[in-house]
Design an enzyme around this catalytic site. Structure first.
Site, short mmCIF file in Angstrom:
data_model
loop_
_atom_site.label_atom_id
_atom_site.label_comp_id
_atom_site.label_asym_id
_atom_site.label_seq_id
_atom_site.Cartn_x
_atom_site.Cartn_y
_atom_site.Cartn_z
CE LYS A 4 -1.65 3.70 -5.40
NZ LYS A 4 -0.68 4.03 -6.25
CB SER B 16 -0.48 8.46 -4.84
OG SER B 16 -0.39 7.48 -5.69
CB SER C 237 2.85 7.77 -6.45
OG SER C 237 2.15 8.80 -7.05
#
Length: 487
Positions: free
Chosen positions: A79, A154, A178
């Site tokens: 990420k 997210s 998330s």
């Protein structure tokens, strides 16, 4: 190579050790898959191909010398929120475009010490603010199970990359759900560990009392292996817990007979899709059939969790994001004076959702409103934490849906932030209480979209959660990669 996608890290390690495959071949396999499929999924922001091949060659050299390690030569997608020395780290935002991290965050350092392979940076909602990955300022990631739908957020890029077979595993962050929500919507395993279990040094901060780092993987075994690699005390993070890290894989395969599983009545609310409710009910029956006992419990302050969360997280975001002003990090837009430069930089650099949360957070922290909002939210947070303490006096773990719905259509909730916020209604209380929580695939709805079961544990009880998730995974046998990405 056709069944590589179905192998866990332990099995891949066996192939690497016996020379049946090299890390270079495994890395090339995944890079080729990214080039073939990611135009449709849009999970990756940037590939780090040259660095990946160099890391793979180094892993092969070490394997030939007899070195062993669970992550040695294993390709990851990371990420875009973790500092990795020499790599651009944008956090999905224009304001950090061009920012190159000068050091490795602790989780990256730990993975490097184990000689993993860094395939590239995966997409995310800007500064981890969102539940659909539509708030990325670069691209909208799509759900591999239905490309017209969102992957969750997210950590949507991480979940989509794992689900589409574009990496072996990934790291995500979880402030209000998330990791768990995108894991649920994409049909992969995702865990948010206990607050303080994994160091956040080198993580771009969103809401510091809530943020936590965790793994996303295609199976429970890989989740356990990656968690063990990244967990542990770190003096660089003042919230890090000074407790030893257990061998999480020793919990896999243990019976769950006699385990008490709490079912909170407040989580079976109106608005849950019938197919989600059915998949969760079938999974609970399955666990009961394996010898667990289901216990009715109550978490009475659940209804206040979303409101409490959006006061605390926006207040902390307002403070954390004050550092992005065009002076030290990333973008700068020149103005007639320094104040004008601040305004223009932040106006252009931040997206709509980030601005919304900064404004909300600044308001609740403002003079005259602090006690009415932030102070009161802190008190409600204590009550929510107390609810869990009382519940765990009656049970060993708690099981709930992860999300009230399966993946929704891209654009469906963009203009309705409140509906978007409610996507995390079942995950937010876990963050407020600082507890570990995970999503494990438990079925598909009638449209073929994945449903996740949330397992919540006591502080530092990730082992028992993995034990339960492994038992469910073995029984339910939910497929992890959609057929269209099998080739």
């Amino acid at each position: 190579m056709e069944n590589i996608l179905d192998m866990n890290i332990m099995e891949l390690r066996g192939l690497l050790k016996n020379g049946k495959i090299s890390s270079v071949e495994l890395t090339r396999f995944y890079l080729d898959r990214v080039k073939k499929h990611d135009q449709a999924v849009q999970a990756y922001l940037r590939l780090t191909e040259e660095a990946a091949m160099e890391m793979a060659r180094e892993a092969d050299r070490r394997i030939k010398e007899g070195e062993e390690g669970p992550l040695l030569g294993i390709p990851f997608g990371i990420k875009d929120i973790f500092c990795a020395k020499g790599l651009e780290t944008t956090c999905g935002s224009q304001i950090l475009k061009g920012f190159v991290a000068p050091y490795d965050g602790t989780v990256i350092k730990k993975l490097k010490e184990r000689h993993y392979v860094h395939l590239g940076r995966v997409n995310m909602d800007e500064f981890a603010m969102g539940s659909s990955t539509e708030n990325s300022s670069y691209q909208t990631t799509r759900n591999p199970w239905d490309l017209e739908r969102i992957p969750g957020g997210s950590s949507g890029g991480s979940a989509a990359a794992v689900a589409a077979g574009l990496c072996v595993a990934s790291l995500g962050t979880d402030t209000g759900g998330s990791i768990r929500q995108p894991a649920s919507l994409c049909g992969v395993v995702g865990m948010k560990p206990t607050y303080g279990r994994v160091s956040r040094y080198g993580l771009v901060a969103f809401a510091s009392s809530l943020d936590q780092i965790g793994p996303l993987a295609r199976n429970v075994t890989d989740c356990a292996v990656v968690l063990e690699a990244i967990a542990g005390y770190d003096p660089m993070d003042s919230t890090s817990i000074p407790q030893p890290v257990p061998d999480y894989t020793q919990y896999l395969g243990k019976e769950i007979k006699g385990m008490k599983i709490g079912i909170p009545k407040e989580y079976m609310i109106e608005g849950i899709e019938p197919d989600v409710k059915q998949a969760v009910a079938e999974s609970l029956s399955c666990l009961e059939g394996l010898g667990a006992t289901l216990v009715d419990i109550s978490l009475p302050h659940t209804e206040y969790a979303v409101a409490t969360y959006y006061i605390i997280c926006t207040a902390e975001a307002s403070s954390n994001l004050a550092r992005y002003d065009g002076v030290k990090y990333g973008m700068r837009v020149e103005g007639k004076d320094i104040i004008d430069m601040y305004k223009k930089t932040r106006m252009k650099g931040f997206g709509k959702e980030v601005k919304r949360r900064i404004i909300l957070g600044t308001y609740v922290l403002s003079s005259g409103y602090y006690d009415a909002y932030y102070g009161k939210a802190g008190k409600v947070r204590t009550l929510i934490r107390k609810d869990f303490e009382d519940a765990f006096a009656q049970c060993d773990i708690i099981a709930t849906p992860v999300s009230p719905t399966t993946a929704f259509k891209i654009g469906e909730k963009v203009e309705d932030p409140l509906q978007m916020y409610l996507s995390d209604i079942f995950t937010i209380p876990v963050n407020l209480a600082g507890l570990p929580g995970m999503s494990v695939p438990c079925g598909l709805d009638r449209a073929g979209l994945p449903v996740g079961l949330q397992i919540i544990g006591k502080p530092l009880d990730e082992g028992r959660m993995l034990q339960t998730a492994f038992a469910l995974e073995k029984e339910r046998k939910v497929k992890s990669v959609p057929d269209r990405f099998r080739s």
